[in-house]
Design an enzyme around this catalytic site. Structure first.
Site, mmCIF file in Angstrom:
data_model
loop_
_atom_site.group_PDB
_atom_site.id
_atom_site.type_symbol
_atom_site.label_atom_id
_atom_site.label_comp_id
_atom_site.label_asym_id
_atom_site.label_seq_id
_atom_site.Cartn_x
_atom_site.Cartn_y
_atom_site.Cartn_z
ATOM 1 N N GLY A 18 7.528 3.414 -8.664
ATOM 2 C CA GLY A 18 6.560 3.445 -7.560
ATOM 3 C C GLY A 18 5.893 2.099 -7.383
ATOM 4 O O GLY A 18 4.691 2.014 -7.106
ATOM 5 N N ALA A 19 6.689 1.035 -7.519
ATOM 6 C CA ALA A 19 6.112 -0.319 -7.542
ATOM 7 C C ALA A 19 6.007 -0.946 -6.158
ATOM 8 O O ALA A 19 5.487 -2.046 -6.026
ATOM 9 C CB ALA A 19 6.956 -1.219 -8.452
ATOM 10 N N SER A 20 6.471 -0.246 -5.108
ATOM 11 C CA SER A 20 6.546 -0.916 -3.804
ATOM 12 C C SER A 20 5.192 -1.120 -3.146
ATOM 13 O O SER A 20 5.043 -1.962 -2.280
ATOM 14 C CB SER A 20 7.476 -0.138 -2.869
ATOM 15 O OG SER A 20 6.998 1.175 -2.675
ATOM 16 N N TYR B 83 0.351 19.430 -7.082
ATOM 17 C CA TYR B 83 0.027 18.088 -7.589
ATOM 18 C C TYR B 83 -0.732 18.190 -8.928
ATOM 19 O O TYR B 83 -0.411 17.496 -9.897
ATOM 20 C CB TYR B 83 -0.803 17.361 -6.532
ATOM 21 C CG TYR B 83 -1.174 15.942 -6.867
ATOM 22 C CD1 TYR B 83 -0.227 14.920 -6.822
ATOM 23 C CD2 TYR B 83 -2.482 15.601 -7.204
ATOM 24 C CE1 TYR B 83 -0.571 13.608 -7.114
ATOM 25 C CE2 TYR B 83 -2.836 14.297 -7.487
ATOM 26 C CZ TYR B 83 -1.885 13.294 -7.439
ATOM 27 O OH TYR B 83 -2.238 12.004 -7.736
ATOM 28 N N LYS C 264 0.409 16.813 -12.608
ATOM 29 C CA LYS C 264 -0.370 15.798 -13.329
ATOM 30 C C LYS C 264 -0.880 16.346 -14.675
ATOM 31 O O LYS C 264 -0.974 15.606 -15.653
ATOM 32 C CB LYS C 264 -1.533 15.318 -12.460
ATOM 33 C CG LYS C 264 -1.079 14.558 -11.210
ATOM 34 C CD LYS C 264 -0.275 13.319 -11.575
ATOM 35 C CE LYS C 264 0.051 12.438 -10.394
ATOM 36 N NZ LYS C 264 0.795 11.234 -10.761
#
Ligand code: NAP
Length: 251
Positions: A16-18, A159, A163
């Site tokens: 998820g680095a974008s 979600y 988590k």
């Protein structure tokens, strides 16, 4: 006394680095001298980031585009990391998404998609990363969970479950591989200013802020600082920890 965190030579994979928090984490790790493997679905922003990190910090960065929800992606990404750099020192499981709705109206696909990316994706990346880390007898894993995983949230059962699951995964892995020199910790952000937080309307933001003792939303760089700490020698004796970066919201 100035404390400088140096990760020179280490190899870090960030999912998820974008954009958002993942991008800030990649920047911090690059600034500390780590070589990077960047994963997300969008190829173009990833390639651009890899180029920018190289120019700005003089580190090598490899973009590996793909879907964390796809069963084979973790193995492919770790394989590419090893082919390019020969080792893997840090894994940051940050990729995540939301598909909100009240549970009574939550479609099975809505539940499944969030669990698949946020939790099963992290499981697959941890499993793939542990092989080289166990060989090296060292490694740092950081899972980005959420205060919602600790407190629950109406409209986010999928979600929150993903988590909370990440916290169980973190603690179990910490127990399994501590003796191999590998730590596994979690960071639980509160509400951080990213595209994800932009989905909230003004009233929702105001209600959230009323519960934050420090009275402000968080910034991606503040989450990245906590990750840098956890992968640094300063955190050598920490494992199985859930570090809240939330302005005091969850205490
Ligand atoms: P964001 O701005 O929406 O960014 C999400 C990142 O994950 C993007 O790089 C996205 O890239 C990637 N991603 C999403 N689905 C993916 C998939 N299936 N495969 C691969 N990559 C995927 O979110 P953020 O706010 O930075 O959140 C990052 C992490 O922090 C998430 O795990 C989130 O749950 C957690 N968090 C955020 C907050 C907050 O307030 N922002 C609070 C607590 C926890 P592509 O779209 O290019 O794939």
């Amino acid at each position: 006394m100035a404390v400088v965190i140096e990760l020179g030579g280490q190899v870090a994979l960030v999912t998820g680095a974008s954009r958002g928090i993942g991008r800030a984490i990649a920047e911090r790790l690059a600034e500390a001298g780590a070589r990077l493997v960047l994963c997300a679905r969008s190829a173009e922003p990833l390639a651009r980031l890899a180029h920018q990190l190289g120019e700005r910090y003089g580190v090598e960065a490899l973009a590996v585009p793909g879907d964390v929800g796809a069963p084979e992606f973790a193995t492919t990404a770790v394989k590419q990391a090893l082919e390019r750099f020969g080792r893997l020192d840090v894994l940051v499981n940050n990729a995540g998404l939301t598909a909100d709705g009240l549970l009574v109206r939550m479609a099975p696909e809505q539940w499944q998609q969030v669990l698949e990316v946020n939790l099963s994706g992290a499981y697959r990346f941890v499993r793939a990363a542990l092989r080289p880390m166990m060989r090296q007898q060292s490694g740092r894993i950081v899972n980005i969970t959420s205060v919602v995983g600790l407190r629950g949230n109406a409209g986010q059962a999928n979600y929150a479950a993903s988590k909370a699951g990440l916290i169980g995964l973190t603690k179990s892995v910490a127990r399994e591989v501590g003796a191999r020199g590998i730590t596994c910790n979690a960071v639980a952000p509160g509400l951080i200013e990213t595209d994800m937080a932009a989905q909230l309307d003004e009233a929702q933001r105001r209600r959230f802020l009323e519960q934050v003792p420090l009275g402000a939303l968080g910034q991606p760089a503040q989450v990245a600082d906590a990750v840098l700490f956890l992968v640094s020698p300063l955190a050598a004796y920490l494992t199985g920890v859930v570090l809240c970066v939330d302005g005091g919201f969850a205490m």
